[in-house]
Design a protein around this motif. Structure first.
Motif, mmCIF file in Angstrom:
data_model
loop_
_atom_site.group_PDB
_atom_site.id
_atom_site.type_symbol
_atom_site.label_atom_id
_atom_site.label_comp_id
_atom_site.label_asym_id
_atom_site.label_seq_id
_atom_site.Cartn_x
_atom_site.Cartn_y
_atom_site.Cartn_z
ATOM 1 N N VAL A 234 -19.966 40.000 68.060
ATOM 2 C CA VAL A 234 -19.038 40.808 68.860
ATOM 3 C C VAL A 234 -18.700 42.060 68.047
ATOM 4 O O VAL A 234 -18.644 42.011 66.815
ATOM 5 C CB VAL A 234 -17.743 40.035 69.200
ATOM 6 C CG1 VAL A 234 -18.044 38.879 70.138
ATOM 7 C CG2 VAL A 234 -17.049 39.535 67.955
ATOM 8 N N LEU A 290 -17.041 39.713 74.937
ATOM 9 C CA LEU A 290 -18.008 40.748 75.304
ATOM 10 C C LEU A 290 -17.825 41.199 76.745
ATOM 11 O O LEU A 290 -18.002 42.383 77.070
ATOM 12 C CB LEU A 290 -19.432 40.224 75.095
ATOM 13 C CG LEU A 290 -19.844 40.054 73.618
ATOM 14 C CD1 LEU A 290 -21.112 39.217 73.511
ATOM 15 C CD2 LEU A 290 -20.043 41.418 72.962
ATOM 16 N N LEU A 371 -24.312 45.274 73.768
ATOM 17 C CA LEU A 371 -23.418 44.242 74.291
ATOM 18 C C LEU A 371 -24.208 43.141 75.007
ATOM 19 O O LEU A 371 -23.885 41.951 74.893
ATOM 20 C CB LEU A 371 -22.384 44.853 75.237
ATOM 21 C CG LEU A 371 -21.338 45.784 74.592
ATOM 22 C CD1 LEU A 371 -20.411 46.351 75.654
ATOM 23 C CD2 LEU A 371 -20.533 45.024 73.539
#
Length: 393
Positions: A234, A290, A371
């Motif tokens: 993350v 996320l 991401l």
């Protein structure tokens, strides 16, 4: 491009599953006495899958591997083979290990004894077998490794130097586990292929060798490595990542110490599934974070604020998982010093993993698909954790 990366990550996850059952180290007590040579060999039971794998990756009873374990050892004296008189297999459920006792007779005499160890070297190049040698009320130690498979003991010479003689009988119990050892004699320090030469051979208090043991233990523990990788999947500041790693470190240091001193005793049948469960949870938690990254109304500081204590709780579980090796190798032998060096080695190993992956993680989240890749990696991490959980249950 994204598809190739996802395939690569999937292959990496598969390889992590393949090596999840390797536990790192084995341990042997060797007694030299008038009747001959007695070996007491202890290892995590799941390592035996390397000797005889089966379809469902299930460990059989200890007797199923007795012949293969015995074939991995050979003992000779005065350049003639000793014969295996007795062999025995025992389960040690408290540490999820098996113990094999091999007793050899050497009727030709024992002026010079040679012991050779050849288990796991082909399957596992980094394998190390930690050995304690007990002879004429003296204690010595060494390690069998890939490039050091033979121990040569000049028995007659040592007995003359000690002005001693061999004991008439073997000890009934494993001396490593039952005798309090103040320090290690090291008469072969100057001999080629002799015993270890660290200062702990005399002091028995601070053993620098355990620094490397701790580092290798974290590097060879696929579940611990995956947990650390998960922290980097993350986008977060370096300070926050260090906070998470520190909380993990403090937590597992606490339970590692408590377990090493038998203040708490949780069997691997409980801790190993729990470790797998922490990986499942952390991967799913990553997905939650996320998904919220793209929302303009989300304050990431608030989102991440409480994550450190979740990681702290998980670290408590991992600390018990670290304790197997330390408990096996430190019974009665300056536990404080070995705990200090082992734990320091674990921390150095963790820092090395994080330092190695920080830049790739930073670059990944600068990429426009970063991401998504973090999400796919986190999902695969949880999947690996689920498979480990099923195997360990």
């Amino acid at each position: 491009m994204l598809r190739k990366i996802i395939i690569s990550v999937s292959l990496w996850a598969s390889s992590m599953m393949a090596f999840a059952h390797l536990s790192g180290f084995t341990d042997t007590s060797i007694q030299i006495a008038e009747p001959g040579v007695k070996l007491i060999y202890t290892l995590p039971s799941d390592n035996l899958l390397e000797l005889e794998p089966n379809v469902d990756m299930r460990v059989e009873a200890p007797e199923a591997y007795l012949a293969q374990v015995a074939a991995g050892w050979s003992v000779s004296a005065d350049k003639r083979a000793c014969f295996l008189e007795e062999r025995q297999a025992t389960a040690l459920p408290d540490i999820e290990s098996y113990q094999y006792t091999l007793t050899y007779q050497c009727p030709q005499g024992m002026d010079a004894v040679s012991i050779r160890y050849q288990l796991f070297n082909e399957q596992w190049r980094g394998h190390q077998n930690y050995v304690r040698v007990f002879m004429a009320d003296n204690r010595m130690r060494m390690r069998f490794t890939f490039d050091r498979q033979t121990l040569d003991l000049p028995v007659a010479k040592l007995l003359q130097e000690w002005s001693s003689r061999l004991t008439a009988e073997f000890l009934a119990l494993d001396p490593h586990s039952r005798l309090a050892v103040e320090g290690w004699e090291n008469p072969l320090a100057d001999e080629p292929g002799g015993l270890d030469t660290s200062s702990a051979a005399q002091s028995g208090v601070i053993d620098p060798a355990f620094l490397w043991v701790g580092m290798e233990h974290i590097w060879q523990g696929a579940d611990h490595i995956l947990f650390l990788i998960c922290l980097l999947l993350v986008p977060a500041s370096l300070g926050r990542i260090l906070l998470w790693a520190t909380s993990f470190t403090l937590a597992h240091s606490i339970t590692l110490a408590l377990s090493a001193f038998d203040v708490i005793s949780i069997p691997p049948t409980v801790t190993e599934p729990l470790i797998a469960l922490t990986i499942v949870f952390l991967g799913l938690e990553n997905l939650y974070y996320l998904v919220r990254q793209n929302r303009a109304d989300v304050d990431l500081n608030r989102v991440y604020r409480n994550r450190w204590w979740v990681i702290f709780c998980f670290g408590l579980i991992h600390g018990v998982g670290f304790s197997y090796l330390l408990r096996e190798l430190s019974s009665g032998e300056g536990v404080w010093g070995r705990l200090l060096m082992f734990n320091l080695g674990v921390e150095i190993g963790q820092v090395a993993i994080i330092a190695l992956l920080l830049i790739p993680a930073y670059v990944m989240f600068k990429w426009r698909h970063g991401l998504k890749l973090g999400g796919v990696s986190s999902l695969l991490t949880s999947l690996v954790g689920l498979i480990w959980l099923a195997q360990r249950i």
